[in-house]
Design a protein around this motif. Structure first.
Motif, mmCIF file in Angstrom:
data_model
loop_
_atom_site.group_PDB
_atom_site.id
_atom_site.type_symbol
_atom_site.label_atom_id
_atom_site.label_comp_id
_atom_site.label_asym_id
_atom_site.label_seq_id
_atom_site.Cartn_x
_atom_site.Cartn_y
_atom_site.Cartn_z
ATOM 1 N N ARG A 4 -1.024 -10.905 -10.708
ATOM 2 C CA ARG A 4 -2.175 -10.220 -10.124
ATOM 3 C C ARG A 4 -3.467 -10.632 -10.824
ATOM 4 N N ASP A 18 -6.132 -0.111 -10.261
ATOM 5 C CA ASP A 18 -6.574 1.276 -10.292
ATOM 6 C C ASP A 18 -7.866 1.385 -11.104
ATOM 7 N N ASP A 67 0.857 -1.175 0.000
ATOM 8 C CA ASP A 67 0.000 0.000 0.000
ATOM 9 C C ASP A 67 0.897 1.229 0.000
ATOM 10 N N GLU A 93 -11.157 -7.732 -11.269
ATOM 11 C CA GLU A 93 -10.299 -6.713 -10.670
ATOM 12 C C GLU A 93 -10.941 -6.114 -9.416
ATOM 13 N N GLU A 94 -12.236 -5.844 -9.483
ATOM 14 C CA GLU A 94 -12.923 -5.289 -8.306
ATOM 15 C C GLU A 94 -12.966 -6.313 -7.174
ATOM 16 N N ILE A 149 -8.144 -7.463 -1.299
ATOM 17 C CA ILE A 149 -6.981 -6.692 -0.860
ATOM 18 C C ILE A 149 -7.356 -5.762 0.296
ATOM 19 N N ASN A 150 -8.495 -5.083 0.172
ATOM 20 C CA ASN A 150 -8.911 -4.156 1.227
ATOM 21 C C ASN A 150 -9.192 -4.872 2.533
ATOM 22 N N PRO A 200 -3.542 -3.088 -5.292
ATOM 23 C CA PRO A 200 -4.877 -3.117 -5.913
ATOM 24 C C PRO A 200 -4.862 -2.544 -7.323
ATOM 25 N N ASN A 205 -9.645 -6.304 -5.555
ATOM 26 C CA ASN A 205 -9.491 -5.141 -4.677
ATOM 27 C C ASN A 205 -10.253 -5.310 -3.368
ATOM 28 N N ASN A 206 -11.431 -5.935 -3.438
ATOM 29 C CA ASN A 206 -12.189 -6.188 -2.213
ATOM 30 C C ASN A 206 -11.410 -7.112 -1.276
ATOM 31 N N HIS A 209 -9.858 3.675 3.169
ATOM 32 C CA HIS A 209 -9.543 4.287 1.884
ATOM 33 C C HIS A 209 -8.695 5.534 2.043
#
Length: 420
Positions: free
Chosen positions: A405, A308, A294, A316-317, A323-324, A306, A320-321, A387
């Protein structure tokens, strides 16, 4: 009876008497204490005794060590009075008629009383050695530990600690430094990076919550104030917010990537000393062990960031979920470190001692987690706080890292589909 113990007992008894009088003479208005002359008289007394006796009464309950103590007397820089400024004092034998107040331990030591006792037994031989040659301290391990923890947990200056514990400022400073020295020298293995076998367990835990295999930690960079200047610390955190590695003392003007490249962690990864277990094959792509990054990092085969601006409901989303979800564990560790008062405010004094405070708090953080003691642990982070932690866009990365990835993004989609 020792005058210090007597003072703590009297303070506790007086505060209980005040509370009893409040019960005998209740206010006519339960939301106000201004309509009664009794309350007008008792309110300042109540505030005084509850604020000055709470720590003294609780601390005096800690058991005296069974080990024989030194008989030498310390030579304080200033007289320690028995007046109203005296709040803590030397620890004494427990009074069975009064129970420990868990809120007090959490407030002043960032741990519960059983953890304090466990830690005292663990550190006692080391806390009582290497006293100043010319004036050995006449303080039991409980008091030494209490002084050191009070400094770390509250961030109090040595003048306040001196008044709270009825010791000289030089003794307060010595005990605080001694605790950090003992932890960072003799117990640094509490933040030692896991070996290959232990790292497999770490990655299994990450996969169970995110669906991403071979993830071995969250890479974070956090900055603290030392003498009103930033200093950077680099952490690796696991899924339980345990700190697997911390390297502190980097110049605060370095960005996250510069800190990473200056660290021994980066050198060990590049040499293949760590993150070197057998890679997995996912959809025809070789996926090595990796960290979640990060901030100002590039996308690397061993450092996933994540996507972009991912398309809604895409792989991809979903990645990211995942990853978050993982990153939140790292942010929780950072916020929990800041719950130690000494790290929440600018640290004054020698840089070496300040860096030792960062290390000591990290070790204590892991020790408390191992005992399921969450006294110093932060509350759950909101989505906004998650965020707001990253204001920089992730790097593009090379083709190998991008392929890894993308393969992991498919795994994230499969995992989330199974959970629906």
């Amino acid at each position: 009876m020792n005058t210090r113990h007597l003072a703590a007992l009297l303070s506790s008894l007086i505060s209980q008497l005040v509370l009893l009088l409040l019960l005998i003479f209740p206010s006519s208005n339960p939301l106000s204490i201004t309509n009664s002359s009794v309350y007008d008289f008792l309110s300042p007394l109540l505030l005084h005794f509850l604020s000055t006796s709470e720590i003294a009464a609780t601390i005096s309950l800690l058991p005296f060590s069974k080990k024989r103590k030194r008989t030498h007397l310390s030579k304080p820089d200033a007289p320690a009075g028995d007046g109203p400024t005296r709040k803590l004092g030397q620890l004494g034998r427990p009074d069975s008629s009064i129970r420990r107040n868990p809120d007090t331990f959490k407030k002043f030591f960032n741990m519960n009383s059983s953890t304090f006792d466990w830690l005292c037994g663990l550190l006692e031989p080391l806390l009582e050695c290497r006293d100043p040659v010319d004036s050995p301290l006449n303080l039991p391990a409980e008091t030494r530990l209490g002084i050191g923890l009070f400094r770390l947990a509250t961030g109090a200056n040595y003048s306040d600690i001196s008044r709270q514990f009825s010791v000289s400022e030089s003794v307060a400073k010595f005990c605080a430094k001694q605790l950090c020295r003992v932890l960072c020298t003799n117990y640094r293995f509490w933040v030692g990076f896991p070996n290959s076998g232990e790292l497999e367990s770490v990655s299994t835990q990450f996969e169970s919550i995110s669906g991403l295999p071979n993830c071995c930690g969250i890479l974070c960079c956090v900055r603290f104030k030392i003498n009103n200047e930033n200093t950077a610390a680099q952490l690796v955190v696991d899924s339980s917010s345990r700190i697997l590695s911390i390297i502190a003392g980097f110049r605060g003007d370095k960005n996250d990537l510069q800190v990473l490249k200056s660290s021994t962690l980066f050198q060990d990864i590049e040499k293949g000393t760590i993150l070197n277990s057998q890679a997995l094959h996912i959809n025809g792509v070789v996926v090595p062990q990796f960290f979640i990054g990060d901030g100002n990092y590039p996308l690397l085969p061993w450092l996933m960031l994540p996507f972009d601006d991912p398309i809604s409901q895409s792989n991809e989303e979903n990645f990211n979920n995942s990853i978050n979800l993982i990153r939140s564990r790292g942010f929780k560790a950072i916020q929990s470190l800041r719950n130690w008062g000494v790290l929440d405010e600018p640290i004054e004094g020698e840089v070496k001692a300040a860096v030792a405070s960062i290390g000591a708090c990290s070790i204590l953080h892991n020790m408390l987690l191992s005992r399921d003691d969450f006294s110093a642990f932060c509350e759950d982070l909101s989505d906004d706080s998650l965020h707001n932690q990253s204001s920089l866009k992730p790097g593009v990365g090379d083709s190998v890292a991008c392929a890894i990835r993308s393969a992991l993004a498919i795994k994230a989609t499969e995992f989330q589909s199974q959970r629906q």
